[in-house]
Design a protein around this motif. Structure first.
Motif: not given
Length: 140
Positions: A105-110, A117-118
């Motif tokens: 979660l620190k690096y993405s939406e989910k 997605a990043v």
């Protein structure tokens, strides 16, 4: 000249035997070629960083792109480096089973591994964090 390449792909066969086969082949081939790196695998997605000589890394990436065990191969980041970040591993594997989902979660939406997605820089930061905090299998 040392380089670092970061890519992601989807597993054609996500079974444990298929994943272990990819790791075993990497661990056999990479030391001979002077390649080191780290592999993160979860939910059918590979996120891998490979480091070594420019030609060796380029050749390996070309092989991965043609490998029938991978699909949707995407180059996330490529750079010249002065030193290896994952030099202690012929191919280390992050054990996502021991991972705190807050790290994802620190690096993405989910709280899931989705390098599609990043950005490549975010994916590399995630790998560095995972290498520092998660259990690594097959260090040498």
């Amino acid at each position: 000249m040392l380089v670092r390449l970061l890519y992601c792909s989807r597993a054609v066969d996500a079974g444990p035997a298929a994943i272990e086969s990819i790791l075993a082949q990497s661990r056999q081939h990479n030391p001979v070629s002077g390649i080191t790196g780290i592999l993160c695998y979860g939910d059918g997605i590979f996120l891998q960083c490979i480091e070594g000589g420019r030609l060796q890394v380029s050749d390996l990436f070309g092989t991965i792109q043609k490998d029938a065990r991978h699909k949707d191969v995407a180059l996330l980041h490529f750079e010249e480096i002065s030193e290896r970040r994952f030099g202690g591993w012929s191919m280390g594997q992050v054990n996502l089973g021991k991972l705190n989902h807050a790290t994802l979660l620190k690096y993405s939406e989910k709280p899931e591994l989705d390098p599609y997605a990043v950005s490549g820089k975010v994916s590399f930061a995630l790998l560095e964090d995972l290498a520092a905090t998660a259990a690594i299998c097959g260090r040498n």
